[in-house]
Design a protein around this motif. Sequence first.
Motif, short mmCIF file in Angstrom:
data_model
loop_
_atom_site.label_atom_id
_atom_site.label_comp_id
_atom_site.label_asym_id
_atom_site.label_seq_id
_atom_site.Cartn_x
_atom_site.Cartn_y
_atom_site.Cartn_z
N TYR A 1 0.85 -1.19 0.00
CA TYR A 1 0.00 0.00 0.00
C TYR A 1 0.88 1.23 0.00
O TYR A 1 1.98 1.22 0.54
N ARG A 2 0.35 2.31 -0.59
CA ARG A 2 1.03 3.58 -0.58
C ARG A 2 0.05 4.68 -0.25
O ARG A 2 -1.13 4.59 -0.58
N LEU A 3 0.56 5.72 0.40
CA LEU A 3 -0.25 6.87 0.77
C LEU A 3 0.55 8.12 0.43
O LEU A 3 1.48 8.48 1.16
N PRO A 4 0.24 8.78 -0.69
CA PRO A 4 0.96 10.01 -1.04
C PRO A 4 0.54 11.16 -0.12
O PRO A 4 -0.57 11.19 0.39
N PHE A 5 1.49 12.09 0.09
CA PHE A 5 1.19 13.26 0.92
C PHE A 5 2.10 14.42 0.52
O PHE A 5 3.11 14.23 -0.14
N THR A 6 1.70 15.61 0.93
CA THR A 6 2.49 16.81 0.71
C THR A 6 2.53 17.61 2.01
O THR A 6 1.48 17.87 2.60
N MET A 7 3.75 17.96 2.44
CA MET A 7 3.93 18.82 3.61
C MET A 7 4.21 20.23 3.13
O MET A 7 4.97 20.41 2.17
N THR A 8 3.61 21.22 3.78
CA THR A 8 3.86 22.62 3.43
C THR A 8 4.18 23.42 4.68
O THR A 8 3.65 23.14 5.75
N ARG A 9 5.04 24.42 4.49
CA ARG A 9 5.40 25.29 5.60
C ARG A 9 4.78 26.68 5.35
O ARG A 9 4.87 27.21 4.26
N GLY B 1 3.75 27.38 10.74
CA GLY B 1 4.45 26.10 10.88
C GLY B 1 4.11 25.13 9.76
O GLY B 1 3.58 25.52 8.73
N TRP B 2 4.43 23.86 9.99
CA TRP B 2 4.23 22.83 8.98
C TRP B 2 2.84 22.22 9.09
O TRP B 2 2.27 22.10 10.17
N SER B 3 2.31 21.80 7.95
CA SER B 3 1.05 21.05 7.89
C SER B 3 1.21 19.97 6.82
O SER B 3 2.15 20.00 6.03
N VAL B 4 0.28 19.03 6.81
CA VAL B 4 0.36 17.93 5.84
C VAL B 4 -1.01 17.69 5.23
O VAL B 4 -2.03 17.78 5.92
N ILE B 5 -1.01 17.45 3.93
CA ILE B 5 -2.22 17.05 3.20
C ILE B 5 -1.96 15.66 2.66
O ILE B 5 -0.97 15.44 1.95
N GLN B 6 -2.81 14.72 3.03
CA GLN B 6 -2.60 13.36 2.57
C GLN B 6 -3.52 13.02 1.42
O GLN B 6 -4.62 13.55 1.32
N GLY B 7 -3.02 12.15 0.55
CA GLY B 7 -3.81 11.65 -0.56
C GLY B 7 -4.65 10.47 -0.11
O GLY B 7 -4.94 10.29 1.06
N ARG B 8 -4.99 9.61 -1.06
CA ARG B 8 -5.82 8.44 -0.81
C ARG B 8 -4.94 7.21 -0.65
O ARG B 8 -4.03 6.98 -1.44
N LEU B 9 -5.22 6.41 0.38
CA LEU B 9 -4.53 5.15 0.57
C LEU B 9 -4.95 4.20 -0.54
O LEU B 9 -6.14 3.99 -0.76
N VAL B 10 -3.97 3.67 -1.27
CA VAL B 10 -4.28 2.77 -2.39
C VAL B 10 -3.37 1.56 -2.36
O VAL B 10 -2.24 1.61 -1.88
N SER B 11 -3.87 0.48 -2.93
CA SER B 11 -3.05 -0.70 -3.14
C SER B 11 -2.05 -0.40 -4.24
O SER B 11 -2.39 0.23 -5.23
N ALA B 12 -0.82 -0.84 -4.04
CA ALA B 12 0.21 -0.62 -5.06
C ALA B 12 0.33 -1.82 -6.00
O ALA B 12 1.29 -1.92 -6.75
#
Length: 192
Positions: A166-174, A178-189
């Motif tokens: 499984y993979r879960l893409p994400f992006t962290m922004t400052r 401070g820092w925050s994170v936006i996560q994508g969708r958990l998917v089977s690889a």
Amino acid sequence: MNGVMAAKRWIIWYMVWGAGTAWSQSADLNFVQNDGGVHHALMAPHRNPDAIPPGFEIRLDVEESGDALWLISSLALPYGGYVISATCAFDYLGKFQVLWADTSAVRNTGWREEPAAELAMEPFEAQLVPMLLKDTKVATRLRVEPGLAVASGELFMVLEPQCVPYRLPFTMTRSETGWSVIQGRLVSALKP
């Protein structure tokens, strides 16, 4: 002698079966285990790569404390599922990993798990390895290049005994706060 061997095999089978029943993190004692429902749900992605086993969920967050920056991954594991810990010294491809698009800008420098991984028998290699056997909060300490405002990456792991990556893409922004994170969708690889 054959009766003794048969008795020993029965005892070993009973111990393994009993340990498998008690091993799970589930507290629901009213669950009907003989209908194949658990195994059917856990093995579903082999038939449908878009199916995520019931109870398998990941939530991401970022914590800053002093000069330390942590990516927090809260894993909820399905009944009977487990993941090999990021702290495992063996080179398992499917162990819990945080992968970065730009490894020169962001690096993983440490791991913390709550609760801590437990040593358990890895059935395919027949060796003890640290495993996440219950819902776990995995904190990954990060070293980020000064001035970096955006960092993209993904979590990668193999959910066992399903043996599906499984993979879960994400992006962290400052930002100024401070820092925050936006996560994508958990998917089977799995490849279809």
